[in-house]
Design a protein around this motif. Structure first.
Motif, PDB file in Angstrom:
ATOM      1  N   UNK A 225       0.895  -1.279  -0.149  1.00 21.12           N
ATOM      2  CA  UNK A 225      -0.002   0.184  -0.005  1.00 21.12           C
ATOM      3  C   UNK A 225       0.955   1.165  -0.011  1.00 21.12           C
ATOM      4  N   UNK A 226       0.214   2.372  -0.542  1.00 22.85           N
ATOM      5  CA  UNK A 226       1.125   3.732  -0.500  1.00 22.85           C
ATOM      6  C   UNK A 226      -0.144   4.493  -0.011  1.00 22.85           C
ATOM      7  N   UNK A 227       0.277   5.346   1.274  1.00 21.72           N
ATOM      8  CA  UNK A 227      -0.783   6.289   1.661  1.00 21.72           C
ATOM      9  C   UNK A 227      -0.115   7.658   1.762  1.00 21.72           C
ATOM     10  N   UNK A 248      -7.656  19.841   4.790  1.00 17.66           N
ATOM     11  CA  UNK A 248      -6.940  18.801   5.078  1.00 17.66           C
ATOM     12  C   UNK A 248      -7.393  17.607   4.402  1.00 17.66           C
ATOM     13  N   UNK A 249      -6.620  16.440   4.425  1.00 17.78           N
ATOM     14  CA  UNK A 249      -6.782  15.573   3.633  1.00 17.78           C
ATOM     15  C   UNK A 249      -5.720  14.152   3.622  1.00 17.78           C
ATOM     16  N   UNK A 250      -6.162  13.226   2.903  1.00 18.32           N
ATOM     17  CA  UNK A 250      -5.290  11.891   2.677  1.00 18.32           C
ATOM     18  C   UNK A 250      -5.962  10.912   1.956  1.00 18.32           C
ATOM     19  N   UNK A 267      -9.032   1.947  -3.534  1.00 14.11           N
ATOM     20  CA  UNK A 267      -8.396   3.269  -3.209  1.00 14.11           C
ATOM     21  C   UNK A 267      -9.194   4.160  -2.676  1.00 14.11           C
ATOM     22  N   UNK A 268      -8.767   4.846  -1.726  1.00 18.50           N
ATOM     23  CA  UNK A 268      -9.439   5.735  -0.634  1.00 18.50           C
ATOM     24  C   UNK A 268      -9.013   7.094  -0.751  1.00 18.50           C
ATOM     25  N   UNK A 269      -9.824   8.147  -0.475  1.00 24.17           N
ATOM     26  CA  UNK A 269      -9.519   9.639  -0.595  1.00 24.17           C
ATOM     27  C   UNK A 269     -10.292  10.217   0.426  1.00 24.17           C
ATOM     28  N   UNK A 270     -10.048  11.129   1.081  1.00 25.77           N
ATOM     29  CA  UNK A 270     -10.716  12.034   2.127  1.00 25.77           C
ATOM     30  C   UNK A 270     -10.273  13.464   2.033  1.00 25.77           C
ATOM     31  N   UNK A 271     -11.085  14.500   1.973  1.00 25.41           N
ATOM     32  CA  UNK A 271     -10.682  15.663   1.796  1.00 25.41           C
ATOM     33  C   UNK A 271     -11.663  16.638   2.551  1.00 25.41           C
ATOM     34  N   UNK A 272     -11.483  17.739   3.302  1.00 31.98           N
ATOM     35  CA  UNK A 272     -12.165  18.576   3.883  1.00 31.98           C
ATOM     36  C   UNK A 272     -11.778  19.974   4.131  1.00 31.98           C
ATOM     37  N   UNK A 273     -12.950  20.687   3.784  1.00 33.37           N
ATOM     38  CA  UNK A 273     -12.720  22.262   3.834  1.00 33.37           C
ATOM     39  C   UNK A 273     -12.813  22.684   5.387  1.00 33.37           C
ATOM     40  N   UNK A 274     -11.756  23.420   5.880  1.00 36.80           N
ATOM     41  CA  UNK A 274     -11.647  23.720   7.232  1.00 36.80           C
ATOM     42  C   UNK A 274     -12.214  25.328   7.513  1.00 36.80           C
ATOM     43  N   UNK A 275     -12.831  25.938   6.455  1.00 37.19           N
ATOM     44  CA  UNK A 275     -13.218  27.258   6.845  1.00 37.19           C
ATOM     45  C   UNK A 275     -14.316  27.532   5.776  1.00 37.19           C
ATOM     46  N   UNK A 276     -15.240  28.556   5.830  1.00 33.92           N
ATOM     47  CA  UNK A 276     -16.440  28.689   5.193  1.00 33.92           C
ATOM     48  C   UNK A 276     -15.874  29.207   3.814  1.00 33.92           C
ATOM     49  N   UNK A 291     -14.303   5.637  -1.450  1.00 31.55           N
ATOM     50  CA  UNK A 291     -13.794   4.477  -1.451  1.00 31.55           C
ATOM     51  C   UNK A 291     -14.052   3.631  -2.730  1.00 31.55           C
ATOM     52  N   UNK A 292     -13.018   3.016  -3.423  1.00 32.45           N
ATOM     53  CA  UNK A 292     -13.042   2.339  -4.411  1.00 32.45           C
ATOM     54  C   UNK A 292     -12.278   0.826  -4.089  1.00 32.45           C
TER      55      UNK A 292
END
Length: 473
Positions: A225-227, A248-250, A267-276, A291-292
């Motif tokens: 795996x590669x993360x 942030x994300x990963x 394959x997995x990915x997550x991303x998040x906006x930290x402000x409006x 998630x794939x």
């Protein structure tokens, strides 16, 4: 009591001296074992060769030559020959009282590895140079523990008004020399990209790249795996969304053996906006999760695909070289080789996808004002293609509607869809008017299945062409 202590000390001293004597006689062999493992891990390209070894009872100095796959390509940038000197310390106890056989150390500057003219150009862009400190320890079980520390990287391009800074990067890895199974991590405190002309800035805080090797194969696929992850991304931008945006994300990609002949790709990915402000710049999204999973892929197909891509890269490099020197014969030969490679896709297709077994599962969640979700669960049901490329393409095109069977479920915020894909919103509006989808409280819902070449919605079976005509008319 004193005799007991003296006896223990004598035994310990004897073991240490005996161990040191044994290790000093085998020190060169241990160094060669490390270099052999590196060369096997590279699977071609740069190779390391031991050119001299001068040792004593406590340690030695090893000189290692870095040899490129083509000396001419290496000579374009690096010194020829490029020799690295390593200090070798002998066990059985190494620095910090770690149990080990040998310890390898090297400290050098990157510019010292380069040809003088290349080094001068490099130092104009990187005035502080880059110092590399290597520390590797082989333990008693022939597992290597390495740390590579680089000094702060500061690359400046005054002509373009750009600057790239990496606060001290570090690589740590642990791997078995025989099997090459292990793990590695590349990290830094911060990465910064500046554009002084535009007044823009990108900061990536605590980035990390982690790799795990579960099974290493000399020629076939590498299972593991590669993360990657980032603590925070800060983007100071001008234009449409001025100001600082924070995210942030990963993510992670993995290939693991499912059985002796099958593998699973995830394959997995997550991303998040930290402000409006970041949410607004991201089309109103506050987070994304994907998630794939593709299971029951034929390992022989993966091997053939990897081999084909490797050959394609080599042929493309040869074509580039031929174009540069205007060698018409070499160019024609490379073009024919690329055409021959294109015809091998049929064999890859037939061995990679297993009818009734290969399965794709997708889950995607988008969060904004409302939550949107897509779920796919499809199994490959296609047959084996004939070896003739023309017949294979005809069979694939005419049987496209029978390649998969399974189900789908889509829920998506109408406002979000309008921003992301106005054409997609028009299609779902049409489907909602015809009773193929629903629109409740600003959320579209489309659910159905694929069975024997038909799309089933609300219990009614549609041929793909029929369904398309219903939506468009």
């Amino acid at each position: 009591m004193k005799r007991w202590i003296i006896g223990v000390l004598l035994i310990a001293g004897g073991l240490f001296v005996g161990g040191r004597s044994f290790i000093s006689r085998h020190g060169e062999a241990y160094v060669k074992e490390v270099l052999d493992a590196y060369n096997r891990a590279r699977r071609g390209g740069v190779r390391l060769e031991l050119v001299s070894y001068e040792g004593g009872w406590n340690g030695a100095e090893a000189k290692v030559r870095v040899r490129g796959e083509r000396d001419g390509a290496q000579a374009a940038v690096w010194r020829t020959p490029l020799i690295l000197k390593f200090r070798v310390d002998y066990g059985p106890l190494l620095a910090g009282w770690h149990p080990g056989l040998i310890r390898l150390r090297n400290e050098s500057r990157l510019s010292h590895w380069m040809r003088p003219d290349i080094a001068r150009s490099f130092l104009r862009r990187v005035p502080g140079d880059i110092t590399c400190r290597y520390d590797g320890r082989m333990d008693w079980w022939h597992t290597m523990h390495e740390t590579i520390r680089l000094s702060r990287i500061d690359v400046n391009d005054p002509k373009r008004g750009e600057r790239f800074i990496v606060e001290p990067p570090e690589i740590r890895d642990d791997f078995a020399l025989a099997s090459l199974r292990g793990r590695a991590e590349l990290s830094a405190r911060e990465i910064t990209l500046l554009d002084t002309e535009k007044g823009e800035r990108l900061e990536v805080l605590t980035p990390r790249l982690r790799a795990v090797i579960d099974e290493f194969n000399a020629t076939g696929p590498i299972f593991g795996s590669l993360a990657f992850s980032v603590g925070e991304v800060r983007a100071l931008l001008k234009g449409k969304h001025p100001g600082t945006l924070r995210f942030d994300g990963g993510g992670e990609v993995s290939l693991r053996r499912q059985s002796p002949k099958l593998a699973t790709l995830e394959l997995a990915f997550r991303g998040r906006a930290l402000d409006p402000r970041a949410c607004m710049a991201w089309d109103g999204l506050s987070s994304v999760r994907l998630q794939l999973r593709v299971s029951a892929l034929g390992i022989s197909g993966i091997e053939k695909l990897a081999a084909m891509q490797k050959e394609r890269l080599a042929v493309q490099q040869e074509l580039t070289r031929a174009l540069g020197i205007r060698d018409d014969v070499a160019m024609q030969r490379a073009i024919l080789a690329l055409q021959a490679l294109d015809d091998r896709w049929i064999d890859v297709y037939n061995t990679l996808l297993i009818s009734g077994k290969t399965r794709l599962q997708l889950d995607e969640v988008l969060k904004g004002e409302k939550e949107s979700r897509l779920h796919l669960d499809l199994t490959f049901t296609g047959g084996t293609l004939p070896s003739d490329p023309f017949r294979a393409m005809v069979d694939l095109t005419t049987g496209m509607d029978r390649l998969a069977a399974g189900n789908f479920d889509l829920r998506i915020d109408a406002k979000l869809l309008a921003r992301l894909s106005p054409e997609g919103k028009l299609i779902l509006d049409s489907m909602a008017r015809k009773g193929l989808a629903t629109l409740k409280e600003g959320v579209y819902h489309l659910k159905g299945s694929i069975e024997k070449g038909k799309i089933v919605i609300n219990g009614t079976r549609y041929a793909p062409q029929e369904l398309i005509m219903m939506i468009l008319i």
